[in-house]
Design an enzyme around this catalytic site. Structure first.
Site, PDB file in Angstrom:
ATOM      1  N   HIS A   1       1.906  29.023  10.434  1.00 32.28           N
ATOM      2  CA  HIS A   1       2.940  28.165  11.014  1.00 32.28           C
ATOM      3  C   HIS A   1       3.991  29.005  11.730  1.00 32.28           C
ATOM      4  CE1 HIS A   1       1.072  26.030   7.669  1.00 32.28           C
ATOM      5  NE2 HIS A   1       1.437  24.903   8.252  1.00 32.28           N
TER       6      HIS A   1
ATOM      7  N   HIS B   1       5.875  26.555   4.305  1.00 33.40           N
ATOM      8  CA  HIS B   1       4.892  26.779   5.377  1.00 33.40           C
ATOM      9  C   HIS B   1       5.394  27.831   6.359  1.00 33.40           C
ATOM     10  CE1 HIS B   1       7.495  23.436   6.751  1.00 33.40           C
ATOM     11  NE2 HIS B   1       7.349  23.935   7.961  1.00 33.40           N
TER      12      HIS B   1
ATOM     13  N   GLY C   1       5.825  25.571  -0.921  1.00 36.05           N
ATOM     14  CA  GLY C   1       4.770  24.995  -0.106  1.00 36.05           C
ATOM     15  C   GLY C   1       4.732  23.484  -0.332  1.00 36.05           C
ATOM     16  N   PRO C   2       4.684  23.070  -1.614  1.00 35.35           N
ATOM     17  CA  PRO C   2       4.859  21.643  -1.895  1.00 35.35           C
ATOM     18  C   PRO C   2       6.308  21.260  -1.557  1.00 35.35           C
ATOM     19  CG  PRO C   2       3.797  22.786  -3.732  1.00 35.35           C
ATOM     20  CD  PRO C   2       4.362  23.834  -2.824  1.00 35.35           C
TER      21      PRO C   2
ATOM     22  N   HIS D   1       3.668   1.786 -20.129  1.00 32.79           N
ATOM     23  CA  HIS D   1       4.267   2.881 -20.887  1.00 32.79           C
ATOM     24  C   HIS D   1       3.263   3.621 -21.770  1.00 32.79           C
ATOM     25  CE1 HIS D   1       7.864   1.208 -19.349  1.00 32.79           C
ATOM     26  NE2 HIS D   1       8.676   1.893 -20.123  1.00 32.79           N
TER      27      HIS D   1
ATOM     28  N   ARG E   1       5.589   8.252 -31.206  1.00 31.45           N
ATOM     29  CA  ARG E   1       6.764   7.443 -31.515  1.00 31.45           C
ATOM     30  C   ARG E   1       6.729   7.029 -32.981  1.00 31.45           C
ATOM     31  NH1 ARG E   1       7.429   1.666 -31.602  1.00 31.45           N
ATOM     32  NH2 ARG E   1       9.636   1.135 -31.388  1.00 31.45           N
TER      33      ARG E   1
HETATM   34  C1  LIG Z   1       4.618  17.723  -0.709  1.00 32.02           C
HETATM   35  C2  LIG Z   1       4.005  18.129   0.588  1.00 32.02           C
HETATM   36  N1  LIG Z   1       3.477  17.184   1.390  1.00 32.02           N
HETATM   37  C3  LIG Z   1       2.905  17.541   2.551  1.00 32.02           C
HETATM   38  C4  LIG Z   1       2.823  18.837   2.926  1.00 32.02           C
HETATM   39  C5  LIG Z   1       2.109  19.234   4.227  1.00 32.02           C
HETATM   40  N2  LIG Z   1       3.127  19.638   5.215  1.00 32.02           N
HETATM   41  C6  LIG Z   1       3.410  20.922   5.428  1.00 32.02           C
HETATM   42  S1  LIG Z   1       4.632  21.125   6.544  1.00 32.02           S
HETATM   43  C7  LIG Z   1       4.754  19.477   6.801  1.00 32.02           C
HETATM   44  C8  LIG Z   1       5.759  18.935   7.775  1.00 32.02           C
HETATM   45  C9  LIG Z   1       7.092  19.418   7.451  1.00 32.02           C
HETATM   46  O1  LIG Z   1       8.010  19.107   8.437  1.00 32.02           O
HETATM   47  P1  LIG Z   1       9.280  20.020   8.554  1.00 32.02           P
HETATM   48  O2  LIG Z   1       9.813  20.331   7.233  1.00 32.02           O
HETATM   49  O3  LIG Z   1      10.198  19.341   9.501  1.00 32.02           O
HETATM   50  O4  LIG Z   1       8.707  21.355   9.144  1.00 32.02           O
HETATM   51  P2  LIG Z   1       8.705  21.882  10.648  1.00 32.02           P
HETATM   52  O5  LIG Z   1       7.566  21.190  11.330  1.00 32.02           O
HETATM   53  O6  LIG Z   1       9.994  21.529  11.243  1.00 32.02           O
HETATM   54  O7  LIG Z   1       8.462  23.329  10.500  1.00 32.02           O
HETATM   55  C10 LIG Z   1       3.854  18.786   6.005  1.00 32.02           C
HETATM   56  C11 LIG Z   1       3.711  17.315   5.999  1.00 32.02           C
HETATM   57  C12 LIG Z   1       3.381  19.797   2.057  1.00 32.02           C
HETATM   58  N3  LIG Z   1       3.333  21.093   2.323  1.00 32.02           N
HETATM   59  N4  LIG Z   1       3.983  19.402   0.929  1.00 32.02           N
END
Ligand SMILES: Cc1ncc(C[n+]2csc(CCOP(=O)(O)OP(=O)(O)O)c2C)c(N)n1
Ligand SMILES: [Mg+2]
Length: 676
Positions: free
Chosen positions: A31, A71, A119-120, A481, A528
């Site tokens: 990225h 990313h 990453g998440p 629950h 419980r």
């Molecule tokens: C919980 C989660 N959902 C989806 C993704 C996949 N994902 C990675 S980057 C991204 C878009 C993020 O947008 P932004 O934070 O604006 O990043 P930019 O494109 O501006 O670098 C997604 C959906 C992820 N890494 N984590």
């Protein structure tokens, strides 16, 4: 700022841009957009403000830097490389390759200087909030007048994605309430996420949102103007410490800034720029150096080794003075940061297990857990408890619990109804060091926390989840629950440990295993309803820690009954029924399947003799147990959702009874009926 300075600043930031663009190009994966868009912000923060020492990435009083938009990992790798961490240029060239120090997303303990695995999206932010809380609490506990030995900032980078994720609401709302004034977050407001312009899916007024959380919001910063960025950081840091709020610096940026034709569009988010675009960028920005080479003046400008060493040496001087004035506190702080457990803890556990008391009576395991906490908490000052608004149900508090206040004093936090943030903040605290966090919720809501539990397992962090109301045994609250698939699902997470104790003694052993385990999370699965106590020989008591053991035996067993938690009682009653029918059954309690299967073969074969038929019982999905009982065995459980009714009726309704288990076992040994 005069012109030459501005030029150098731009060149320093461009070094990040070219490293990111070239590494992604080389890997043909990654990225480039976020690193290039945030390069100017990063340059100002890292070169002018960040207090760190590349030679000692674990220096206790370093500023923390978290790239929540993980990313953009090349941004962090470029910063670490340029500053002088042990991350040579060769690693930039191995970006995203097997066994490199530059994996796809930042991973803690893989790359020196990476504080948490991100990453998440959204979780890095919540980790950072946990770290800022840890800093505030550690400072409150250990600093003394004239001796501010814990005193640093926590910085976070995040993009639209982190702010769209729900966890950002949970965690940032709590950060505002807690007044985490040394947390400074930068919002990469580039209006782009993967699908394109966010105008179609993200139109919040983010500054207003964070003001509503009681954050200090700095709006409209030009994320490509060093002077504006610098001014914003200074404002963030100049708050009155007594009333400081977390700061959000909203930076308008251009994703992929510098790429002549691709900047500003979503194509630069996660794809290589292409050779032609990179060459055009070299020409446009007057960048003479080839890929993975840098101009010497840029290398020199970035090098933070000398300044970092000097900064840490100066702090060390302050720490030595502190240690001279407060030797006990200094030793204790060092112990806690090193993650070493106090000797008194083991003694407290030994005494608890050796002395007849409430733990050895009929008791709900959630209550047994509280008895354990009451017995050991005083010996473990790093213990940090909490609950996602279920303290009275999870029984996670003790008499000595002090709720965290605005000044950072306390050892217990009501996280509010925020399970995911709780789990991710606990990860942040564990990563920070000096704390062993545990937090409670109902087991069924572990799904809300699940990805953070997974991240704790991946990061090998000691975080303890107290998950109560562990089955249909919770009764009338009904299927919403009642966890069904949750134990099996949590056992599936590599490096996670799940303990489902059957009585007070097993609960104490489970807690001990969770605390003594320094390399991963533990889920304690607690009932419980009250459960009867078992009598054990000293050997049996020791074997609990092996995850599974023979609880009740007979001379020559024909069948093995395996159970966990509240179903152990059913298994023992089934063994008694079988005995009346002339069938000899062994009862195995298996509070931690993962630990049991990590034992050597000999022990496992001793507990579960090969060839003997097996029947398992657990009030949850059966397929997990089919592997344990084998093709010839029977797994009793629940493969549908629960029901709303009193607990005893539910056990009968779902066929989880001693009679049913005895019948199943009798069938396996060829006994078709009473006297048959
Ligand atoms: C919980 C989660 N959902 C989806 C993704 C996949 N994902 C990675 S980057 C991204 C878009 C993020 O947008 P932004 O934070 O604006 O990043 P930019 O494109 O501006 O670098 C997604 C959906 C992820 N890494 N984590
Ligand atoms: Mg974006």
């Amino acid at each position: 700022m005069n012109a030459p300075e501005k030029l150098t600043t731009t060149a320093n930031a461009d070094a990040i841009r070219f490293l990111a663009a070239d590494a992604v190009e080389q890997a043909q994966s990654g990225h480039p957009g976020a690193p290039m868009g945030m390069a100017d912000i990063a340059e100002v923060l890292w070169r002018r403000h960040l207090r760190h020492n590349p030679a000692d990435p674990k220096w206790a009083n370093r500023d923390r830097f978290i790239l929540s938009n993980g990313h953009g990992s090349m941004l962090l790798y470029a910063l670490l490389h340029l500053s002088g961490y042990d991350l040579p240029m060769a690693e930039m060239q191995k970006f995203r390759q097997l066994h490199s120090k530059t994996p796809g997303h930042p991973e803690v303990d893989v790359t020196p200087g990476v504080e948490t695995t991100t990453g998440p999206l959204g979780q890095g932010l919540a980790n950072a909030i946990g770290m800022a809380l840890a800093e505030k609490m550690l400072a409150a506990q250990f600093n003394r007048p004239q001796h501010a030995i814990i005193d640093h900032d926590t910085y976070v980078f995040m993009g639209d994605g982190c702010l769209m994720e729900g966890i950002s609401h949970e965690a940032c709302s709590l950060a505002g309430t807690l007044g985490l004034g040394k947390l400074i977050a930068f919002y990469d407001d580039n209006r782009i996420s993967i699908d394109g312009d966010v105008a179609g899916w993200f139109t919040d007024d983010t500054p207003l949102r964070f003001e509503a959380y009681r954050w200090n919001v700095i709006r409209n910063v030009d994320g490509h103007d060093a002077a504006s960025i610098d001014a914003a950081i200074r404002i963030a840091k100049s708050q009155d410490p007594l009333h400081a709020k977390p700061t959000l610096i909203c930076c308008k940026t251009n994703i992929g800034h510098g790429a002549p034709t691709k900047a500003g569009g979503h194509d630069v988010h996660g794809a290589p720029l292409g050779k032609a675009e990179i060459e055009a960028m070299r020409a446009a920005r007057g960048w003479q150096s080839p890929a993975f080479e840098l101009p010497p003046e840029v290398v020199a400008a970035w090098d933070a080794k000398a300044s970092g060493a000097a900064r840490q040496a100066q702090w060390q001087g302050r720490f030595d003075a502190y240690a001279a004035a407060y030797p006990h506190e200094a030793a204790e702080l060092q112990r806690r940061i090193a993650g070493e457990l106090p000797a008194a803890l083991g003694t407290a556990f030994d005494e608890l297990l050796a002395t007849e008391g409430d733990l050895q009576k009929k008791v709900a395991t959630r209550k047994a857990s509280q008895i354990v906490l009451e017995a050991i908490s005083a010996t473990l000052p790093e213990f940090f408890g909490g609950s996602a608004d279920l303290t009275g149900s999870n029984l996670t508090n003790v008499k000595a619990s002090v709720w965290v206040n605005h000044h950072g004093a306390g050892n217990y936090l009501s996280y509010g109804v925020r399970e995911f943030a709780m789990a991710a903040m606990m990860n942040g605290m564990a990563l920070y060091g000096g704390f062993i966090p545990y937090g409670g919720t109902f087991m069924t809501f572990s799904d809300y926390s699940r990805n953070a539990i997974r991240m704790a397992a991946l990061m090998r962090q000691r975080v303890i989840h107290v998950l109560t109301h562990d089955s249909i045994g919770l009764g009338e609250d009904g299927p919403t629950h009642q966890p069904i698939e949750h134990a099996a699902a949590l056992r599936l997470i590599p490096n996670n440990r799940l303990w489902r104790p059957c009585d007070g003694v097993e609960t104490a052993v489970a807690w001990r295993a969770a605390i003594e385990r320094a390399d991963g999370p533990t889920c304690l699965i607690l009932s419980r309803q009250a459960l009867p106590p078992y009598r054990r020989s000293p050997v049996q008591q020791q074997q609990i820690a092996r995850g599974g053991y023979v609880l009740e035996d007979c001379s020559a067993p024909q069948v093995v009954l395996i159970a966990t938690g509240s179903e152990v009682g059913i298994a023992s009653a089934a063994a008694a029924f079988l005995d009346k029918r002339g069938i000899l059954a062994r009862v195995v309690s298996m509070p931690c399947v993962e630990v049991f299967y990590a034992q050597e073969r000999k022990y496992r074969d001793f507990v579960l003799p090969p060839g003997l038929p097996r029947v398992s019982i657990e009030a949850g999905v059966t397929w997990f147990w089919r592997g344990v009982v084998g093709d010839g065995g029977i797994a009793l459980g629940i493969d549908s959702f629960g029901e709303s009714a009193p607990a005893d009726q539910l056990y009968a309704h779902f066929g989880l009874t001693a009679q049913a288990m005895a019948d199943a076992a009798a069938g396996l040994v060829g006994d078709k009926g009473e006297g048959g």
